[in-house]
Write a protein that holds these residues in place. Structure first.
Motif, PDB file in Angstrom:
ATOM      1  N   LYS A  14     -17.794 -10.911  50.916  1.00  0.00           N
ATOM      2  CA  LYS A  14     -18.117  -9.879  51.890  1.00  0.00           C
ATOM      3  C   LYS A  14     -19.053  -8.831  51.285  1.00  0.00           C
ATOM      4  N   PRO A  15     -19.966  -8.269  52.100  1.00  0.00           N
ATOM      5  CA  PRO A  15     -20.812  -7.181  51.591  1.00  0.00           C
ATOM      6  C   PRO A  15     -19.933  -6.005  51.172  1.00  0.00           C
ATOM      7  N   ILE A  16     -20.293  -5.353  50.097  1.00  0.00           N
ATOM      8  CA  ILE A  16     -19.506  -4.226  49.610  1.00  0.00           C
ATOM      9  C   ILE A  16     -19.908  -2.959  50.357  1.00  0.00           C
ATOM     10  N   THR A  17     -18.932  -2.317  50.973  1.00  0.00           N
ATOM     11  CA  THR A  17     -19.170  -1.097  51.736  1.00  0.00           C
ATOM     12  C   THR A  17     -19.263   0.111  50.801  1.00  0.00           C
ATOM     13  N   PHE A  18     -19.532   1.274  51.375  1.00  0.00           N
ATOM     14  CA  PHE A  18     -19.603   2.492  50.568  1.00  0.00           C
ATOM     15  C   PHE A  18     -18.283   2.747  49.852  1.00  0.00           C
ATOM     16  N   MET A  19     -17.158   2.645  50.615  1.00  0.00           N
ATOM     17  CA  MET A  19     -15.859   2.860  49.983  1.00  0.00           C
ATOM     18  C   MET A  19     -15.551   1.760  48.973  1.00  0.00           C
ATOM     19  N   GLY A  20     -16.089   0.577  49.233  1.00  0.00           N
ATOM     20  CA  GLY A  20     -15.918  -0.503  48.279  1.00  0.00           C
ATOM     21  C   GLY A  20     -16.575  -0.173  46.948  1.00  0.00           C
ATOM     22  N   TRP A  21     -17.767   0.421  46.999  1.00  0.00           N
ATOM     23  CA  TRP A  21     -18.468   0.818  45.771  1.00  0.00           C
ATOM     24  C   TRP A  21     -17.730   1.948  45.051  1.00  0.00           C
ATOM     25  N   VAL A  22     -17.068   2.807  45.830  1.00  0.00           N
ATOM     26  CA  VAL A  22     -16.259   3.859  45.219  1.00  0.00           C
ATOM     27  C   VAL A  22     -15.134   3.234  44.405  1.00  0.00           C
ATOM     28  N   ARG A  23     -14.487   2.202  45.012  1.00  0.00           N
ATOM     29  CA  ARG A  23     -13.414   1.509  44.290  1.00  0.00           C
ATOM     30  C   ARG A  23     -13.956   0.789  43.053  1.00  0.00           C
ATOM     31  N   VAL A  24     -15.147   0.215  43.172  1.00  0.00           N
ATOM     32  CA  VAL A  24     -15.761  -0.459  42.027  1.00  0.00           C
ATOM     33  C   VAL A  24     -15.938   0.514  40.865  1.00  0.00           C
ATOM     34  N   VAL A  25     -16.465   1.697  41.174  1.00  0.00           N
ATOM     35  CA  VAL A  25     -16.724   2.692  40.131  1.00  0.00           C
ATOM     36  C   VAL A  25     -15.422   3.187  39.517  1.00  0.00           C
ATOM     37  N   LEU A  26     -14.441   3.504  40.370  1.00  0.00           N
ATOM     38  CA  LEU A  26     -13.178   4.047  39.863  1.00  0.00           C
ATOM     39  C   LEU A  26     -12.392   2.998  39.076  1.00  0.00           C
ATOM     40  N   ARG A  27     -12.165   1.855  39.711  1.00  0.00           N
ATOM     41  CA  ARG A  27     -11.379   0.814  39.037  1.00  0.00           C
ATOM     42  C   ARG A  27     -12.120   0.266  37.815  1.00  0.00           C
ATOM     43  N   GLY A  28     -13.417   0.001  38.003  1.00  0.00           N
ATOM     44  CA  GLY A  28     -14.203  -0.539  36.900  1.00  0.00           C
ATOM     45  C   GLY A  28     -14.285   0.426  35.732  1.00  0.00           C
ATOM     46  N   GLY A  29     -14.435   1.716  36.028  1.00  0.00           N
ATOM     47  CA  GLY A  29     -14.526   2.713  34.972  1.00  0.00           C
ATOM     48  C   GLY A  29     -13.244   2.820  34.170  1.00  0.00           C
ATOM     49  N   ILE A  30     -12.116   2.816  34.879  1.00  0.00           N
ATOM     50  CA  ILE A  30     -10.819   2.909  34.192  1.00  0.00           C
ATOM     51  C   ILE A  30     -10.582   1.674  33.330  1.00  0.00           C
ATOM     52  N   VAL A  36     -12.341  -0.841  26.058  1.00  0.00           N
ATOM     53  CA  VAL A  36     -12.945  -0.276  24.851  1.00  0.00           C
ATOM     54  C   VAL A  36     -11.871   0.284  23.926  1.00  0.00           C
ATOM     55  N   LEU A  37     -10.930   1.031  24.521  1.00  0.00           N
ATOM     56  CA  LEU A  37      -9.840   1.601  23.733  1.00  0.00           C
ATOM     57  C   LEU A  37      -9.006   0.500  23.088  1.00  0.00           C
ATOM     58  N   GLY A  38      -8.705  -0.544  23.867  1.00  0.00           N
ATOM     59  CA  GLY A  38      -7.922  -1.655  23.354  1.00  0.00           C
ATOM     60  C   GLY A  38      -8.631  -2.378  22.220  1.00  0.00           C
ATOM     61  N   ALA A  39      -9.946  -2.573  22.374  1.00  0.00           N
ATOM     62  CA  ALA A  39     -10.726  -3.255  21.342  1.00  0.00           C
ATOM     63  C   ALA A  39     -10.734  -2.448  20.046  1.00  0.00           C
ATOM     64  N   MET A  40     -10.873  -1.139  20.168  1.00  0.00           N
ATOM     65  CA  MET A  40     -10.898  -0.284  18.984  1.00  0.00           C
ATOM     66  C   MET A  40      -9.551  -0.298  18.265  1.00  0.00           C
ATOM     67  N   ILE A  41      -8.471  -0.185  19.036  1.00  0.00           N
ATOM     68  CA  ILE A  41      -7.138  -0.189  18.426  1.00  0.00           C
ATOM     69  C   ILE A  41      -6.847  -1.547  17.795  1.00  0.00           C
ATOM     70  N   SER A  42      -7.232  -2.621  18.511  1.00  0.00           N
ATOM     71  CA  SER A  42      -6.996  -3.967  18.014  1.00  0.00           C
ATOM     72  C   SER A  42      -7.742  -4.199  16.699  1.00  0.00           C
ATOM     73  N   PHE A  43      -8.966  -3.715  16.624  1.00  0.00           N
ATOM     74  CA  PHE A  43      -9.753  -3.864  15.397  1.00  0.00           C
ATOM     75  C   PHE A  43      -9.057  -3.184  14.224  1.00  0.00           C
ATOM     76  N   CYS A  44      -8.546  -1.989  14.468  1.00  0.00           N
ATOM     77  CA  CYS A  44      -7.848  -1.255  13.409  1.00  0.00           C
ATOM     78  C   CYS A  44      -6.556  -1.963  12.992  1.00  0.00           C
ATOM     79  N   ILE A  45      -5.808  -2.480  13.983  1.00  0.00           N
ATOM     80  CA  ILE A  45      -4.561  -3.184  13.679  1.00  0.00           C
ATOM     81  C   ILE A  45      -4.835  -4.437  12.859  1.00  0.00           C
TER      82      ILE A  45
END
Length: 280
Positions: A14-30, A36-45
């Motif tokens: 389905k085409p991504i709506t405006f609210m869909g892009w909001v979810r992409v940014v929020l969910r994708g960003g988190i 990134v945090l997991g990769a850094m911690i894993s590298f140290c461990i």
């Protein structure tokens, strides 16, 4: 794998709506932050694990589980488990429907995927795959002996290796015939009497009103567009992971017999309408 399973048709995203892009940014960003945090911690461990435990990785796999579970929390998608993961040394085999399987199966079990060598070179994904201990195999007969030694070392050290014996991903609405080739590794002299194989069924259920193949990634589908579509979906469904009774390798005469019984077990865990083969 050279062969890719293809259905008569593929889901139309389905085409991504405006609210869909909001979810992409929020969910994708988190999720990106968690990765990134997991990769850094894993590298140290792992800097501590390697000199103390070699390849055993007693701690870092739990971090992988946390990252995988976080993905479902971010999406608001239910993750259910039926049965118990085996305690025996050995491997896990499951049906393959999507890149989603990486998170689905890592979320509840300390496992290490077996993947084709090309994945190690993929931008981003290859780095993460190497960090979580993925075993890469090459389609080169000259390397067969080396790969057999890698399997033996990892399995005998207690690692649960995960294979997708179908050899490709499907639409999630069927189980494709298992290829017996990779099962041969379990019949090596040092392994046969010690290992068990646990069949696992992975069942994705799309939310009401969505294509039942929503979570499947197969054929010529592009990863990027499918990933964005998942992030944009307003309400998600669920995934169920069914652990079947482990199969003792020494109880089978050869790889074909073991592959057949494992395939039957995985198919039996699917809903009745999905207990079909490649041509169904």
């Amino acid at each position: 794998m050279n062969l890719t399973w293809k259905a008569d048709d593929e889901p139309i995203l389905k085409p991504i709506t405006f609210m869909g892009w909001v979810r992409v940014v929020l969910r994708g960003g988190i999720f990106a932050l968690i990765l990134v945090l997991g990769a850094m911690i894993s590298f140290c461990i792992q800097l501590i694990e390697r000199p103390l435990s070699g390849g055993n990785r007693p701690i870092s796999p739990y971090l992988t589980q946390w990252v995988a579970l976080s993905f479902f929390k971010i999406l608001g998608m239910r993750h259910e488990v039926v049965g118990e993961s085996m305690k025996h040394p050995g491997a896990v085999v499951a049906n393959h429907a999507s890149w989603f399987d990486i998170y689905t199966l890592n979320a509840r079990k300390r496992i290490y995927f077996v993947s084709k060598s090309e994945v190690a070179k993929w931008p981003g994904i290859g780095f993460l795959a190497r960090m979580v201990g993925t075993v890469f195999i090459a389609r080169d007969p000259k390397q067969a002996k080396i790969q057999q030694e890698v399997f033996e070392t990892r399995l005998l050290s207690g690692h649960k290796l995960l294979f997708f014996p179908e050899g490709t991903s499907s639409d999630g609405l069927r189980v494709l015939p298992f290829k017996p080739t990779l099962f041969q590794a379990f019949f090596a002299g040092n392994l046969r009497e010690k290992l068990h194989i646990q069949p696992v069924s992975v069942i994705y259920n799309a939310p009401e009103g969505e294509d039942p193949r929503l979570y499947a990634w197969f054929g010529d589908m592009e990863f990027g567009s499918h990933f964005l579509s998942i992030l944009a979906t307003p309400k998600h469904g669920s995934v169920r992971v069914v652990y079947h009774s482990p199969l003792k390798v020494s109880a089978f005469s050869d790889r074909k017999a073991l592959a057949k019984v494992a395939e039957t077990a995985v198919r039996s865990g699917m809903p009745e309408e999905r207990q079909i083969g490649a041509g169904g």
